[in-house]
Design a protein around this motif. Structure first.
Motif, short mmCIF file in Angstrom:
data_model
loop_
_atom_site.label_atom_id
_atom_site.label_comp_id
_atom_site.label_asym_id
_atom_site.label_seq_id
_atom_site.Cartn_x
_atom_site.Cartn_y
_atom_site.Cartn_z
N ILE A 101 0.91 -1.22 0.03
CA ILE A 101 -0.07 -0.09 -0.13
C ILE A 101 0.87 1.25 -0.03
O ILE A 101 2.09 1.13 0.04
N GLU A 102 0.25 2.51 -0.17
CA GLU A 102 0.88 3.64 -0.09
C GLU A 102 0.73 4.27 1.35
O GLU A 102 -0.28 4.97 1.62
N PRO A 103 1.75 4.17 2.17
CA PRO A 103 1.72 4.70 3.37
C PRO A 103 1.17 6.16 3.66
O PRO A 103 0.31 6.49 4.45
N ASP A 104 1.75 6.98 2.85
CA ASP A 104 1.37 8.26 2.82
C ASP A 104 -0.10 8.62 2.44
O ASP A 104 -0.53 9.78 2.90
N ARG A 105 -0.83 7.65 1.69
CA ARG A 105 -1.86 8.16 1.24
C ARG A 105 -2.83 7.74 2.52
O ARG A 105 -3.90 8.44 2.60
#
Length: 403
Positions: free
Chosen positions: A232-236
């Protein structure tokens, strides 16, 4: 108009064209069929330019939870000399970004199939990662990937297989080992998945190339595979919203498949707590992907699944959002995670009989629960941001690695 054109042609040509689709040319095909084929080829959606790198990876065609895309991007981001494209069938219940999206009606189209075979076997790609045993060539060879694997290998392409879950999870075995398995009822659903898992399990377990699984629980079904963590994209998902500070915490459950999440147990446990004002229970269904980060940030506790044994993409997103995540995770999964990553899984355990009790305990001891939630973002960045997944793929993709 057609008659005038025919009248202007020499006799032999006029005679051939006048037969329409029965007109036979030197190659044994009809001129009309050739014309029709060219029209169909022109009507097909374009395929993207293949990568130009030393290692050229193609991933498809399932893209469940967008993982085909995120694995492809992770390989590009972390592995030198690797570029990738991924493909998915169009029209799924949950749509995710993909480099190539193929309408399902094309899967039976011979013209599309021919082009797809050419696209993947003519040197455009060095490696193909087939997801969930689904064919990348539509129904050209069969409705599973056996024929695709053979065609790709004969063309000199390195092939890998990755399982997502129900493609290889054998319901009969799961029912024997899991008290709350969704497969105790031998209904049509069970019969269909049992047949599928036996078929795909045979493919995976007799395959002479690399095999991967997206969650560690599947190693029971594919013992020779490697765990390829979901990405996944942690920053999202990162946010500054506090957790467990409101008097009535918000408990979120967002089942993509209620049977596989144990939603009936969640509802039975949460509704009484909601009714007496201890929590606010929210069940989300059919929410667009782009709205999920805000929904996650607005919750305190996220209940994921309680009947299968792994932790999923949703659990990773909730951990990245700093929420308190509650899942029924198999002890073998926790041990495998710890042995591979050196980290303990920051997920609170509950089974269908203890969901309510666990949530009440979280509400009563908020500091302890916040401490678990605080470990979530760091864990996700270490295990599920693509760094670890690309390292796993690198054992196959890196030039000189074992095929």
């Amino acid at each position: 108009m057609r008659a005038r054109v025919l009248a202007m042609l020499p006799g032999p040509a006029r005679k051939i064209l006048g037969r329409g689709k029965r007109a036979v040319t030197e190659g044994g095909k009809t001129l009309a069929a050739n014309v029709d084929r060219k029209r169909r080829e022109a009507a097909l959606p374009p395929t993207p330019e293949p990568p130009k790198s030393e290692v050229r990876l193609f991933v498809g065609p399932a893209n469940f939870a967008g993982q085909g895309t995120t694995w492809a991007r992770a390989a590009e981001r972390h592995l030198e000399g690797v570029q990738a494209k991924n493909m998915q069938y169009a029209g799924g219940a949950y749509r995710f970004p993909a480099d190539i999206e193929v309408e399902r009606e094309l899967l039976d189209d011979r013209v599309w199939q021919d082009r797809q075979v050419e696209y993947l076997t003519s040197g455009n790609y060095t490696h193909v990662l087939i997801e969930a045993g689904r064919p990348v060539f539509g129904t050209r060879f069969a409705r599973n990937a056996v024929g695709d694997v053979k065609a790709l290998k004969e063309a000199g392409v390195n092939v890998g297989l990755v399982a997502h879950g129900s493609d290889v999870r054998l319901p009969s075995r799961h029912a024997e080992t899991h008290q709350w398995s969704p497969f105790h009822e031998r209904d049509d659903f069970f019969v269909r998945l049992e047949a599928q898992a036996k078929r795909e399990g045979l493919l995976f377990n007799t395959f002479d190339g690399p095999t991967f699984v997206s969650t560690p629980d599947l190693l029971v079904d594919v013992p020779g595979a490697k765990w390829l963590p979901v990405v996944i994209e942690p920053d999202r998902w990162a946010n500054d919203e506090p957790v467990l500070e409101r008097e009535r915490p918000i408990v979120l459950h967002a089942p993509t498949n209620p049977r596989f999440k144990g939603t009936e147990y969640v509802e039975a446990a949460m509704q009484p707590l909601h009714d007496k004002g201890l929590i606010e229970y929210r069940r989300l269904t059919d929410i667009p992907s782009e709205e999920m980060p805000a929904a996650m940030a607005g919750a305190d506790i996220v209940l994921e699944q309680f009947v299968l044994g792994p932790y999923s993409v949703t659990a990773c997103e909730a951990m990245a959002a700093g929420r308190v995540v509650v899942v029924n995770v198999d002890e073998d999964v926790r041990k495998h995670v710890s042995s591979v990553t050196g980290r303990d899984l920051p997920i609170v355990h509950a089974d269908p009989t203890t969901i309510g009790e666990v949530v009440e305990q979280i509400v009563a001891d908020r500091e302890a629960a916040r401490a678990v939630a605080a470990r979530g973002p760091e864990y996700v960045r270490a295990v599920h941001d693509g760094t670890m997944s690309s390292a796993v793929l690198g054992t196959w993709l890196t030039p000189g690695a074992s095929k």
